[in-house]
Scaffold this motif. Structure first.
Motif, PDB file in Angstrom:
ATOM      1  N   UNK A   1       0.826  -1.188   0.000  1.00 61.98           N
ATOM      2  CA  UNK A   1       0.000   0.000   0.000  1.00 61.98           C
ATOM      3  C   UNK A   1       0.871   1.254   0.000  1.00 61.98           C
ATOM      4  N   UNK A   2       0.509   2.203  -0.855  1.00 66.52           N
ATOM      5  CA  UNK A   2       1.253   3.466  -0.922  1.00 66.52           C
ATOM      6  C   UNK A   2       0.278   4.625  -1.018  1.00 66.52           C
ATOM      7  N   UNK A   3       0.670   5.754  -0.403  1.00 70.61           N
ATOM      8  CA  UNK A   3      -0.119   6.977  -0.482  1.00 70.61           C
ATOM      9  C   UNK A   3       0.458   7.880  -1.563  1.00 70.61           C
ATOM     10  N   UNK A   4      -0.416   8.528  -2.313  1.00 73.46           N
ATOM     11  CA  UNK A   4       0.027   9.453  -3.344  1.00 73.46           C
ATOM     12  C   UNK A   4      -1.134  10.351  -3.755  1.00 73.46           C
TER      13      UNK A   4
ATOM     14  N   UNK B   1      -2.680   9.933 -13.364  1.00 71.11           N
ATOM     15  CA  UNK B   1      -1.282  10.347 -13.299  1.00 71.11           C
ATOM     16  C   UNK B   1      -0.982  10.678 -11.843  1.00 71.11           C
ATOM     17  N   UNK B   2      -0.208   9.821 -11.173  1.00 72.02           N
ATOM     18  CA  UNK B   2       0.098  10.005  -9.765  1.00 72.02           C
ATOM     19  C   UNK B   2       1.456  10.688  -9.598  1.00 72.02           C
ATOM     20  N   UNK B   3       1.608  11.358  -8.484  1.00 73.06           N
ATOM     21  CA  UNK B   3       2.849  12.123  -8.277  1.00 73.06           C
ATOM     22  C   UNK B   3       4.046  11.211  -8.030  1.00 73.06           C
ATOM     23  N   UNK B   4       3.892  10.253  -7.150  1.00 74.10           N
ATOM     24  CA  UNK B   4       5.023   9.409  -6.766  1.00 74.10           C
ATOM     25  C   UNK B   4       5.172   8.150  -7.608  1.00 74.10           C
ATOM     26  N   UNK B   5       4.088   7.665  -8.194  1.00 81.01           N
ATOM     27  CA  UNK B   5       4.121   6.375  -8.886  1.00 81.01           C
ATOM     28  C   UNK B   5       4.019   6.495 -10.395  1.00 81.01           C
TER      29      UNK B   5
ATOM     30  N   UNK C   1      -6.641  12.247  -3.378  1.00 86.75           N
ATOM     31  CA  UNK C   1      -5.729  11.667  -2.393  1.00 86.75           C
ATOM     32  C   UNK C   1      -5.970  10.165  -2.416  1.00 86.75           C
ATOM     33  N   UNK C   2      -4.930   9.408  -2.693  1.00 84.20           N
ATOM     34  CA  UNK C   2      -5.090   7.979  -2.938  1.00 84.20           C
ATOM     35  C   UNK C   2      -4.262   7.125  -1.987  1.00 84.20           C
ATOM     36  N   UNK C   3      -4.822   5.976  -1.651  1.00 88.53           N
ATOM     37  CA  UNK C   3      -4.049   4.869  -1.091  1.00 88.53           C
ATOM     38  C   UNK C   3      -4.234   3.719  -2.074  1.00 88.53           C
ATOM     39  N   UNK C   4      -3.142   3.248  -2.657  1.00 89.55           N
ATOM     40  CA  UNK C   4      -3.241   2.280  -3.752  1.00 89.55           C
ATOM     41  C   UNK C   4      -2.369   1.062  -3.476  1.00 89.55           C
ATOM     42  N   UNK C   5      -2.750  -0.041  -4.109  1.00 88.40           N
ATOM     43  CA  UNK C   5      -1.911  -1.227  -4.112  1.00 88.40           C
ATOM     44  C   UNK C   5      -0.926  -1.077  -5.277  1.00 88.40           C
TER      45      UNK C   5
END
Length: 229
Positions: free
Chosen positions: A2-5, A25-29, A58-62
């Motif tokens: 899990x990652x926040x971005x 389009x995510x900032x970190x991933x 604001x996302x929490x993604x696998x």
């Protein structure tokens, strides 16, 4: 894992009866495709609203190393767009922006500076101060610098292209106007006629087409023309 971005929605397509596949389009991933289940089922209008073009989330993604479709654990609005969904001109520009971004980057492409610029563009487009006529031009000019093919001076945008649609007098006006846009960005106050502004937009898209791999036709361009006719 899990990652926040933060993420900016670019597009979505229907998948099966109640689901969608959304490009974000995510900032970190970077650019990712996510499968979101159940958002088109009855009673899920609030959820589907999260995945409209240029929504900032604001996302929490696998995040899986093997790529392919990813999944979202949590999605919340970073900010709600107040004008873009309800103003036809802004909606048309939003579709234009998402098309240009989608044709310029590839799956997993990550560029935090480009993300921050796009986020700034969304917030400005959603403001009452946005000068909509010049917005697509400023966006194309500034985005080219993040992709590494922006000329240092305005004349480069005009000379480094296959098409030359301008008369000698128009060429002078176009160079002065592009210089003002490059200097003042979205706050530019210099004006030109609608016809010349449209020629510049066509010219800049031709400029982009020379630097991108097989961009094809710009489908949203016709929408912009209809909105500004």
């Amino acid at each position: 894992m899990l990652k926040k971005t933060q993420g900016i929605v670019l597009s979505s397509i229907r998948y099966k009866e109640t689901s969608i596949i959304v490009k974000i389009f995510t900032r970190e991933l970077g650019l990712k495709s996510y499968l979101v289940n159940g958002v088109r089922s009855q009673g899920s209008k609030s959820k589907i609203a999260l995945y409209q073009p240029l929504t900032i989330l604001e996302l929490v993604v696998y995040d899986k190393d093997n790529g392919g479709l990813q999944r979202i654990s949590e999605a919340q609005l970073h900010r709600a767009n107040q004008l873009i969904p309800f103003d036809f001109s802004r909606t048309g520009i939003a579709l234009f922006i998402t098309e240009v971004i989608s044709k310029s980057i590839y799956e997993n492409y990550q560029n935090e500076a480009l993300f921050d610029f796009l986020k700034e563009c969304v917030i400005h487009l959603d403001s009452k101060d946005a000068q909509l006529g010049q917005f697509p031009l400023v966006f194309l000019i500034e985005k080219a610098s993040f992709l590494g093919f922006a000329p240092e001076e305005a004349l480069g945008f005009l000379s480094e292209s296959r098409s030359q649609p301008f008369s000698p007098a128009e060429l002078v006006q176009a160079e002065l106007y592009l210089t003002a846009l490059m200097t003042n960005s979205f706050s530019n106050e210099t004006k030109i006629g609608k016809s010349l502004r449209q020629k510049l937009l066509d010219h800049l898209l031709d400029f982009y087409s020379q630097h991108l791999d097989n961009p094809g036709n710009w489908k949203s361009l016709e929408i912009l023309r209809q909105l500004n006719s």
